[in-house]
Each structure stands twice: as structure tokens, then as C-alpha cells.
Design a protein around this motif. Structure first.
Motif, PDB file in Angstrom:
ATOM      1  N   ARG A 181      42.530  49.892  44.908  1.00  0.00           N
ATOM      2  CA  ARG A 181      42.220  48.582  43.965  1.00  0.00           C
ATOM      3  C   ARG A 181      40.806  48.511  44.691  1.00  0.00           C
ATOM      4  NH1 ARG A 181      46.071  44.626  41.556  1.00  0.00           N
ATOM      5  NH2 ARG A 181      46.717  46.250  40.001  1.00  0.00           N
ATOM      6  N   GLN A 202      38.292  44.840  43.502  1.00  0.00           N
ATOM      7  CA  GLN A 202      38.116  44.129  43.282  1.00  0.00           C
ATOM      8  C   GLN A 202      37.341  43.873  43.598  1.00  0.00           C
ATOM      9  OE1 GLN A 202      40.808  41.989  46.241  1.00  0.00           O
ATOM     10  NE2 GLN A 202      42.544  42.008  45.190  1.00  0.00           N
ATOM     11  N   GLU A 255      39.656  44.206  38.171  1.00  0.00           N
ATOM     12  CA  GLU A 255      40.592  44.734  39.255  1.00  0.00           C
ATOM     13  C   GLU A 255      40.345  46.281  38.256  1.00  0.00           C
ATOM     14  OE1 GLU A 255      43.450  41.076  40.841  1.00  0.00           O
ATOM     15  OE2 GLU A 255      44.267  42.701  38.709  1.00  0.00           O
ATOM     16  N   TYR A 264      32.463  43.423  46.102  1.00  0.00           N
ATOM     17  CA  TYR A 264      33.721  43.967  45.968  1.00  0.00           C
ATOM     18  C   TYR A 264      34.593  44.120  47.271  1.00  0.00           C
ATOM     19  CZ  TYR A 264      31.229  48.442  47.132  1.00  0.00           C
ATOM     20  OH  TYR A 264      30.755  49.185  47.146  1.00  0.00           O
ATOM     21  N   SER A 311      43.316  36.163  36.730  1.00  0.00           N
ATOM     22  CA  SER A 311      43.377  36.953  36.511  1.00  0.00           C
ATOM     23  C   SER A 311      44.901  37.530  35.485  1.00  0.00           C
ATOM     24  CB  SER A 311      44.294  38.103  37.889  1.00  0.00           C
ATOM     25  OG  SER A 311      43.687  37.961  38.390  1.00  0.00           O
TER      26      SER A 311
END
Lengths: 80, 80
Positions: free
Chosen positions: A2, A4, A43, A76, B8
Motif C-alpha cells: 500500500r 500512503q 491510500e 508518500y 480516511s
């Protein structure tokens, strides 16, 4: 894995939303706040097979779609 | 000091904006992307005198104004 991704306005760019939020926080009693800047957060789930290429893919996504490089900067982190 | 706050949507909450961004990324050729979730990001400058209280202040700000606890979760980091 993932990614972010945080996207912020550049320092010199006016941020009326951030200013409105700061005002609202002051009205709620949070007088310790001196500055608020609003940004975007994404995300993104990326195929694990990319591995070392993942950061390049994220860079390209930010430059082509997620951020506006004229007024925004991005950063990120890649997490598992 | 500065609080970097990420907000989120909870996992079970539909995210049509994230879905639209995923579609756009696929159309741009980023086929390695399996999921995109959009959130909000804030940078809040806090009076240094708060020190150990800072994290409590950030928690309260998130709960009272920045996040909607019904559908959103928040996390933050404090940096100098």
C-alpha cells in the motif's frame, strides 16, 4: 503493498479552506493553533509483484493524476 | 511543532471518489492498482509550549472538527 500518499499545497499558495478551519478551531477554543493547511490523502493498493518498481509507479501516478505540480507537492510511504 | 493528520474513510464506507480515481488510473495504464481510497490531510502548527499535551489537543481537534467519527478514522504524527 500500500502507498500512503500525502498531497499538500506549496507554501506560497493561499489556502482559504485551511484558514477557515483554523478560524473554526479557534472558535472551539483551540487557541494554541497557529496555522492549518489542508491537503489530500490517498491510500493506493499496488500489486506486490512490482516490488522495487513501486516507488516509480507511485511517483508517476502523483505527477500524472493525483497532484497538480504547479501548486502542490506530494510525499508518500510504502507499507506492507 | 507540527501535527500531520491523515483522515480516511472506514473500510466499510463506500468511496465513490476513490473508485473514480482508480478508474482514471487504469485508463492511464496503471493496471497494477487494485484499490484507491481518498481521504483528507491536514498540517496543523501547534504552539511548542504544549509539549506533552499536544497529542491530546490533536485528538480533541480530530474528534470535534476534523474527522467525522461515524464514517472516518484518523491518525497523526507529531513532528518538530
Amino acid at each position: 503493498m500500500r502507498a500512503q500518499i500525502k498531497i499538500s499545497l506549496k507554501k506560497d499558495v493561499l489556502d482559504p479552506q485551511g484558514r477557515a478551519i483554523k478560524k473554526a478551531l479557534h472558535q472551539l477554543g483551540f487557541s494554541e493553533i497557529s496555522e492549518v493547511r489542508q491537503g489530500k490523502y490517498f491510500e493506493v493498493d499496488i500489486d506486490d509483484s512490482l516490488e522495487l518498481m513501486a516507488s516509480k509507479v507511485v511517483e508517476r501516478m502523483c505527477q500524472q493524476l493525483l497532484a497538480n505540480p504547479v501548486v502542490e507537492t506530494y510525499s508518500y510511504e510504502l507499507v506492507d
